[in-house]
Scaffold this motif. Structure first.
Motif, PDB file in Angstrom:
ATOM      1  N   UNK A  45     -10.683  -2.508   2.931  1.00  0.00           N
ATOM      2  CA  UNK A  45     -10.585  -1.676   4.136  1.00  0.00           C
ATOM      3  C   UNK A  45     -11.963  -1.442   4.759  1.00  0.00           C
ATOM      4  N   UNK A  46     -12.107  -1.755   6.035  1.00  0.00           N
ATOM      5  CA  UNK A  46     -13.404  -1.664   6.683  1.00  0.00           C
ATOM      6  C   UNK A  46     -13.958  -0.256   6.710  1.00  0.00           C
ATOM      7  N   UNK A  47     -13.098   0.751   6.859  1.00  0.00           N
ATOM      8  CA  UNK A  47     -13.611   2.122   6.913  1.00  0.00           C
ATOM      9  C   UNK A  47     -14.166   2.562   5.564  1.00  0.00           C
ATOM     10  N   UNK A  48     -13.584   2.052   4.472  1.00  0.00           N
ATOM     11  CA  UNK A  48     -14.106   2.384   3.146  1.00  0.00           C
ATOM     12  C   UNK A  48     -15.468   1.724   2.921  1.00  0.00           C
ATOM     13  N   UNK A  49     -15.602   0.482   3.366  1.00  0.00           N
ATOM     14  CA  UNK A  49     -16.888  -0.214   3.257  1.00  0.00           C
ATOM     15  C   UNK A  49     -17.952   0.532   4.039  1.00  0.00           C
ATOM     16  N   UNK A  50     -17.621   0.913   5.264  1.00  0.00           N
ATOM     17  CA  UNK A  50     -18.592   1.619   6.105  1.00  0.00           C
ATOM     18  C   UNK A  50     -18.995   2.945   5.479  1.00  0.00           C
ATOM     19  N   UNK A  51     -18.031   3.652   4.917  1.00  0.00           N
ATOM     20  CA  UNK A  51     -18.317   4.961   4.340  1.00  0.00           C
ATOM     21  C   UNK A  51     -19.242   4.842   3.140  1.00  0.00           C
ATOM     22  N   UNK A  52     -18.964   3.894   2.247  1.00  0.00           N
ATOM     23  CA  UNK A  52     -19.803   3.726   1.057  1.00  0.00           C
ATOM     24  C   UNK A  52     -21.238   3.394   1.444  1.00  0.00           C
ATOM     25  N   UNK A  82     -14.122  10.207  -1.532  1.00  0.00           N
ATOM     26  CA  UNK A  82     -13.696   9.804  -0.200  1.00  0.00           C
ATOM     27  C   UNK A  82     -12.614   8.747  -0.392  1.00  0.00           C
ATOM     28  N   UNK A  83     -11.393   9.068  -0.005  1.00  0.00           N
ATOM     29  CA  UNK A  83     -10.245   8.237  -0.330  1.00  0.00           C
ATOM     30  C   UNK A  83      -9.790   7.452   0.894  1.00  0.00           C
ATOM     31  N   UNK A  84      -9.654   6.156   0.729  1.00  0.00           N
ATOM     32  CA  UNK A  84      -9.206   5.294   1.815  1.00  0.00           C
ATOM     33  C   UNK A  84      -7.691   5.272   1.889  1.00  0.00           C
ATOM     34  N   UNK A  85      -7.172   5.019   3.075  1.00  0.00           N
ATOM     35  CA  UNK A  85      -5.730   4.908   3.245  1.00  0.00           C
ATOM     36  C   UNK A  85      -5.184   3.786   2.373  1.00  0.00           C
ATOM     37  N   UNK A  86      -4.024   4.022   1.812  1.00  0.00           N
ATOM     38  CA  UNK A  86      -3.360   2.998   1.025  1.00  0.00           C
ATOM     39  C   UNK A  86      -3.747   2.979  -0.434  1.00  0.00           C
ATOM     40  N   UNK A  87      -4.639   3.891  -0.849  1.00  0.00           N
ATOM     41  CA  UNK A  87      -5.047   3.894  -2.255  1.00  0.00           C
ATOM     42  C   UNK A  87      -3.898   4.282  -3.163  1.00  0.00           C
ATOM     43  N   UNK A  88      -2.967   5.048  -2.635  1.00  0.00           N
ATOM     44  CA  UNK A  88      -1.771   5.383  -3.408  1.00  0.00           C
ATOM     45  C   UNK A  88      -2.035   6.218  -4.637  1.00  0.00           C
ATOM     46  N   UNK A 102     -10.989   9.245   4.276  1.00  0.00           N
ATOM     47  CA  UNK A 102     -12.078   8.432   4.797  1.00  0.00           C
ATOM     48  C   UNK A 102     -12.228   8.566   6.311  1.00  0.00           C
ATOM     49  N   UNK A 103     -11.133   8.962   6.964  1.00  0.00           N
ATOM     50  CA  UNK A 103     -11.191   9.113   8.406  1.00  0.00           C
ATOM     51  C   UNK A 103     -11.676  10.470   8.856  1.00  0.00           C
ATOM     52  N   UNK A 104     -11.889  11.386   7.906  1.00  0.00           N
ATOM     53  CA  UNK A 104     -12.331  12.717   8.251  1.00  0.00           C
ATOM     54  C   UNK A 104     -13.847  12.836   8.223  1.00  0.00           C
TER      55      UNK A 104
END
Length: 458
Positions: A45-52, A82-88, A102-104
């Motif tokens: 997930x791109x947002x998780x990569x960006x956040x890390x 920081x949890x990405x969408x779809x981690x379940x 992650x979007x917050x």
């Protein structure tokens, strides 16, 4: 807190992306109050990569069982995720810690000390993707090896590593499992020195086309038929047809210089070999190297041994574009003289040269060196099956240099391939006056099969 790995080389060769992400985190981070957790997906997930990378914290992946990720969060001392969408991940499965989306709004984290002395070799494989993100977040130098497990293989990797002089190397990807010598290979790549045509490994990238002889005059071969500038130009003319014939190869014009010449008389040292002064050769060799040629120093040792003569040319062999050739036809026993028999050498003597030249290459962080073994009869190198081909500092080649009719040459070529040690490379010689007839470049490529890596003209 980031952490430089204690070992010179650390392998993260897990096949499971979840395990590889955790292994990289363990290798590069002592602690982190925050970590990013994402689902095990390809691509990530791109947002998780960006956040890390923005936070400078590890990126961990979660699969069916979050226990391993929870254990790594505990080791890191992470109190926020920081949890990405779809981690379940269900509530509490990552332990008692704050979880933000992650979007917050991302938490504030002090930037870690960058691992500027760590180089990460990223194979580019899917299982290594999260580890590469973590390495960049830690400030390490991440080099994409495009699937190569030897950093010397790619000109781009050598350029990227140039001057890095890493204190530690982390190899990411399952392809690195079992690879030996990454410490010295990476140190060699970091020197930035490249072969003519690029990179630090000779084959299969390069194809050499050589002129053979001595600068002393035409009697010993085509190399001596003209002056230096004209020889450089003529080497290019010999090589040019192969460019079109082998579009996937880097064709490199080459000099093979006979630096010790078989002599009819014993000479002052009694060895029936006339040695050219290395200092006198140096301007000639350096001019060829400056023009983009590879240079091979050829030894005809007479009654002395190959290692003794090779060591006399150490100063030239320390140049990155200079290799070595051993010509057993001119290796005499104590009671022999030239032209009364065909000489030969035992494999133990050859192996002593292998060891010395490989050690010299590694100690000086030089690109891979070519070691040519001339042979047109099996008996010329006794016990050849024991040839030491284990030293990756060298590309060892059997050069089939018989002359005469093409059926006879093909027979020799095929015979010498039988039972040859591995890995080994191959050279073919075209005799301009003696072959009946001499092959054209098109015929050389078509008939000398498997395709040689060196074609020499004499």
């Amino acid at each position: 807190m980031t952490s430089t790995p204690g070992a010179a080389v650390t392998m993260v060769a897990d096949t499971d992306p979840v395990a590889a992400a955790i292994s990289t985190s363990r290798a590069l981070y002592e602690s982190s109050p925050v970590a990013v957790v994402a689902p095990d997906e390809d691509p990530l997930p791109g947002d998780a990569v960006d956040a890390a990378q923005e936070l400078g914290v590890p990126l961990l992946l979660v699969g069916e069982d979050p226990a391993a990720v929870r254990d790594e969060l505990d080791r890191l001392g992470a109190d926020q995720v920081v949890l990405a969408d779809g981690a379940g991940v269900a509530d509490g499965e990552l332990g008692d810690r704050d979880v933000v989306d992650v979007g917050g709004e991302l938490p504030e984290v002090a930037a870690p000390e960058a691992l500027a002395d760590v180089v990460v070799l990223d194979s580019g494989a899917p299982e290594a993707a999260a580890g590469a993100v973590t390495a960049r977040a830690a400030g390490a130098t991440v080099v994409d090896t495009a699937g190569q497990t030897d950093p010397r293989a790619s000109a781009d990797v050598v350029t990227a590593l140039d001057g890095a002089a890493p204190a530690a190397v982390l190899a990411l990807g399952a392809a690195f499992a079992g690879v030996q010598g990454l410490d010295w290979k990476t140190a060699t790549a970091a020197s930035g020195t490249q072969l003519p045509g690029g990179g630090q490994l000779l084959f299969p990238e390069h194809f050499l086309v050589a002129m053979y002889g001595s600068p002393e005059g035409p009697a010993l071969g085509v190399l001596g038929e003209q002056g230096l500038d004209e020889s450089i130009a003529r080497a290019g003319e010999f090589a040019a047809p192969y460019d079109a014939l082998l579009p996937d190869k880097t064709v490199v014009p080459t000099f093979e210089i006979i630096v010790t010449v078989a002599s009819a008389s014993a000479g002052p040292d009694g060895n029936y070999s006339t040695e050219t002064d290395p200092a006198a050769l140096r301007p000639y060799v350096e001019a060829a190297g400056a023009a983009g040629l590879y240079v091979i120093l050829d030894l005809q040792p007479g009654r002395t041994d190959f290692l003794t003569q090779a060591q006399q040319y150490q100063s030239l062999l320390e140049l990155p574009y200079v290799g070595l050739a051993l010509d057993p036809e001119w290796r005499l026993q104590p009671d022999e003289t030239h032209l009364n028999q065909i000489g030969s050498v035992g494999v133990d003597e050859v192996n002593s040269v292998v060891t010395w030249l490989a050690d010299l290459t590694r100690a000086n962080a030089l690109p891979q060196k070519l070691l040519v073994l001339h042979q047109f009869q099996l008996r010329m190198i006794t016990d050849r099956e024991r040839l030491d081909t284990s030293r990756e500092e060298l590309a060892i080649m059997v050069h089939v240099d018989g002359q005469g009719s093409q059926p006879a040459k093909q027979g020799t070529w095929n015979a010498l391939h039988q039972g040859a040690p591995s890995p080994i490379y191959w050279g073919w010689k075209n005799f301009i006056d003696e072959d009946e007839p001499m092959l054209t470049p098109e015929q050389t490529v078509a008939q000398a099969l498997p395709l040689p890596e060196l074609v020499t003209y004499q």
